[in-house]
Scaffold this motif. Sequence first.
Motif, PDB file in Angstrom:
ATOM      1  N   UNK A 195       0.807  -1.151  -0.025  1.00 58.55           N
ATOM      2  CA  UNK A 195       0.166  -0.108  -0.068  1.00 58.55           C
ATOM      3  C   UNK A 195       1.049   1.359   0.013  1.00 58.55           C
ATOM      4  N   UNK A 196       0.592   2.176  -0.704  1.00 57.20           N
ATOM      5  CA  UNK A 196       1.399   3.255  -0.880  1.00 57.20           C
ATOM      6  C   UNK A 196       0.514   4.734  -0.809  1.00 57.20           C
ATOM      7  N   UNK A 197       1.079   5.859  -0.581  1.00 57.93           N
ATOM      8  CA  UNK A 197       0.327   7.126  -0.723  1.00 57.93           C
ATOM      9  C   UNK A 197       0.377   7.490  -2.232  1.00 57.93           C
TER      10      UNK A 197
ATOM     11  N   UNK B 281       8.086   0.131 -11.355  1.00 59.18           N
ATOM     12  CA  UNK B 281       6.796   0.645 -11.612  1.00 59.18           C
ATOM     13  C   UNK B 281       6.300  -0.158 -12.795  1.00 59.18           C
ATOM     14  N   UNK B 282       5.312  -1.061 -12.911  1.00 61.11           N
ATOM     15  CA  UNK B 282       4.720  -1.712 -13.823  1.00 61.11           C
ATOM     16  C   UNK B 282       3.380  -0.787 -14.331  1.00 61.11           C
TER      17      UNK B 282
ATOM     18  N   UNK C  38       1.410   0.466 -11.069  1.00 64.68           N
ATOM     19  CA  UNK C  38       1.440  -0.099  -9.910  1.00 64.68           C
ATOM     20  C   UNK C  38       2.773  -0.526  -9.468  1.00 64.68           C
ATOM     21  N   UNK C  39       3.316  -0.226  -7.998  1.00 65.77           N
ATOM     22  CA  UNK C  39       4.565  -0.373  -7.553  1.00 65.77           C
ATOM     23  C   UNK C  39       4.700  -1.998  -7.235  1.00 65.77           C
ATOM     24  N   UNK C  40       5.866  -2.501  -7.706  1.00 60.66           N
ATOM     25  CA  UNK C  40       6.261  -3.831  -7.016  1.00 60.66           C
ATOM     26  C   UNK C  40       7.098  -3.474  -5.891  1.00 60.66           C
ATOM     27  N   UNK C  41       6.894  -4.546  -4.893  1.00 59.31           N
ATOM     28  CA  UNK C  41       7.701  -4.436  -3.536  1.00 59.31           C
ATOM     29  C   UNK C  41       9.287  -4.589  -3.978  1.00 59.31           C
ATOM     30  N   UNK C  42      10.084  -3.819  -3.451  1.00 62.72           N
ATOM     31  CA  UNK C  42      11.472  -3.831  -3.600  1.00 62.72           C
ATOM     32  C   UNK C  42      11.983  -5.041  -2.863  1.00 62.72           C
TER      33      UNK C  42
ATOM     34  N   UNK D 100      11.988   2.003 -13.204  1.00 61.59           N
ATOM     35  CA  UNK D 100      12.551   2.083 -11.816  1.00 61.59           C
ATOM     36  C   UNK D 100      12.367   3.294 -11.189  1.00 61.59           C
ATOM     37  N   UNK D 101      11.662   3.346  -9.952  1.00 62.19           N
ATOM     38  CA  UNK D 101      11.581   4.596  -9.219  1.00 62.19           C
ATOM     39  C   UNK D 101      11.615   4.334  -7.902  1.00 62.19           C
TER      40      UNK D 101
END
Length: 341
Positions: free
Chosen positions: A2-4, A309-310, A334-338, A297-298
Amino acid sequence: MLVALDPSLALVAPLLPSALVCPGALRALMATASELPPVASGAALECRLGSSERVDLVMAVSGHAGGHRALLRRRGELVSPVWRRVLDFCAEWARPGSLLGVEVPAVWLEFDVVGERHAPPPLVFPCVDRHMFGARPPGETDEAHRAACAQVITRALPLLLGSELDPAVDAALARCVALLPQRAHVSYLGPLAPRGREAIRLGAALPSGAISGYLDRIGWPGPTRQAEEAASMLAPYASRISVQLDVGADVLPILGLEIECTPGDRSFAPLLDALSARGLCTPAKREALPLWPREAQVALPNHRWPSRINGWLSLKLVVRPDEPPEAKVYLGFAPSLPLFG
């Protein structure tokens, strides 16, 4: 995960083509995102491909990631009537073994962004297909899915409306679901009350060749020729098309047709060219669309290592009476977990 949305949107901003998201639109999106709870598992920016610079914001809340419970923890901050109904929905959605917990994998919250002002109340669209993000079991019948969908409609809509569903609307929705062709399934639904409309939006995925017959069966009252032309433009690029209906006591004459596209896929170039040739997409936006990346990549806030980031993209044509079609694109991320957080 979950992200802001506001810091995530700021990180994604360099990837956004300015022809699609101009600086003014980005400021308005940031102003809205800054007021939203940090419960997003992904997001999409709804961009008009014509001359309008308006961009709306869509946030994905995942049940698997615990987005419903995270929203409930913000109960003291989310006090408007619409948000209270969202929280009523989330309370049942988060309950283990509940109908909503089993059948609803995610909820889309859509925000109509008009200028740099306070975040508007969300339109709430529960996904009503438990297999939306995975493979559909080969043994599941259309009838089983539609029966489950009918149960979700009966339970979810009164929670989101704050009252019982009008019997005439309920009957019209049931008819639209029952008349779906084989191998079609309902994807999502939700009330349009935050826009001041007494209607329910119903999204369903249909085989691309079955759309005209389906619209005939449900008595869709809109411009049939425009709908057929829009479907024929999209059909070569997708075996299934998302059909989006607005349903009141009767089916209303607005129609959305949407397909998923792979960012950077050149096979969609003829479709973009056709939209541009018809004046549905400006030349600048036509050139900008292939720039949206499939992944990047971010560095996300509070993470030592960058995340992937997909990116995803979908294209929609909206048909209305007495108007030319409108083309839109959704820039999703959508971000993927690092690996090491």
